[in-house]
Design a protein around this motif. Structure first.
Motif, mmCIF file in Angstrom:
data_model
loop_
_atom_site.group_PDB
_atom_site.id
_atom_site.type_symbol
_atom_site.label_atom_id
_atom_site.label_comp_id
_atom_site.label_asym_id
_atom_site.label_seq_id
_atom_site.Cartn_x
_atom_site.Cartn_y
_atom_site.Cartn_z
ATOM 1 N N UNK A 71 0.823 -1.214 0.000
ATOM 2 C CA UNK A 71 0.000 0.000 0.000
ATOM 3 C C UNK A 71 0.858 1.266 0.000
ATOM 4 N N UNK A 72 2.045 1.196 0.592
ATOM 5 C CA UNK A 72 2.948 2.345 0.522
ATOM 6 C C UNK A 72 3.395 2.590 -0.911
ATOM 7 N N UNK A 73 3.723 1.528 -1.620
ATOM 8 C CA UNK A 73 4.111 1.663 -3.027
ATOM 9 C C UNK A 73 2.967 2.246 -3.848
ATOM 10 N N UNK A 80 0.457 10.179 -2.936
ATOM 11 C CA UNK A 80 -0.160 10.339 -1.622
ATOM 12 C C UNK A 80 0.901 9.959 -0.596
ATOM 13 N N UNK A 81 0.896 10.629 0.544
ATOM 14 C CA UNK A 81 1.911 10.375 1.563
ATOM 15 C C UNK A 81 1.875 8.911 2.024
ATOM 16 N N UNK A 82 2.937 8.151 1.733
ATOM 17 C CA UNK A 82 2.938 6.722 2.081
ATOM 18 C C UNK A 82 2.900 6.462 3.586
ATOM 19 N N UNK A 88 -3.013 4.417 8.217
ATOM 20 C CA UNK A 88 -4.408 4.044 7.984
ATOM 21 C C UNK A 88 -4.532 2.524 7.906
ATOM 22 N N UNK A 89 -3.608 1.892 7.181
ATOM 23 C CA UNK A 89 -3.692 0.441 7.024
ATOM 24 C C UNK A 89 -3.300 -0.301 8.285
ATOM 25 N N UNK A 90 -2.435 0.261 9.096
ATOM 26 C CA UNK A 90 -2.152 -0.355 10.391
ATOM 27 C C UNK A 90 -3.421 -0.358 11.242
#
Length: 107
Positions: A71-73, A80-82, A88-90
């Motif tokens: 999701x960071x990639x 968008x700020x990774x 958010x995903x955590x």
């Protein structure tokens, strides 16, 4: 990403939307986000049942890191700020683990 930004800040006829139109678009996006969270929660319940059947624990740090890197990639590719997306995903993964715990006796 530029297309995504333009699309989000223009009305259908290509002109700058009014504040009300933009807020309406945000509301539609927010509703989609909530629906996606609900879908994710439902799938987490299904995952909990599969893990329980297989005698697996809920916490899988390797899988979590895989998801976070992915999701960071994706965030970077959309400009968008990774780090924010990671946070958010955590939170989402924490919600999924809580949901799984409610449906199983495993950790």
């Amino acid at each position: 990403m530029e297309e995504t930004r333009r699309k989000g800040s223009e009305t259908r006829n290509g002109q700058q939307g009014s504040l009300d139109e933009l807020r309406e678009e945000i509301e539609e996006i927010d509703n989609g986000i909530v629906e996606s969270i609900a879908r994710r929660t439902y799938v987490a319940e299904s995952i909990a049942r599969v893990k329980e059947e297989r005698g697996m624990g809920i916490h899988d740090p390797d899988r979590e890191e895989e998801v976070l890197e992915r999701v960071e990639e994706r965030a970077e590719s959309l400009e968008v700020d990774p780090e924010t997306v990671r946070e958010v995903f955590e939170l989402l993964m924490g919600m999924s683990k809580d949901e799984q715990r409610r449906h199983t006796d495993t950790d």
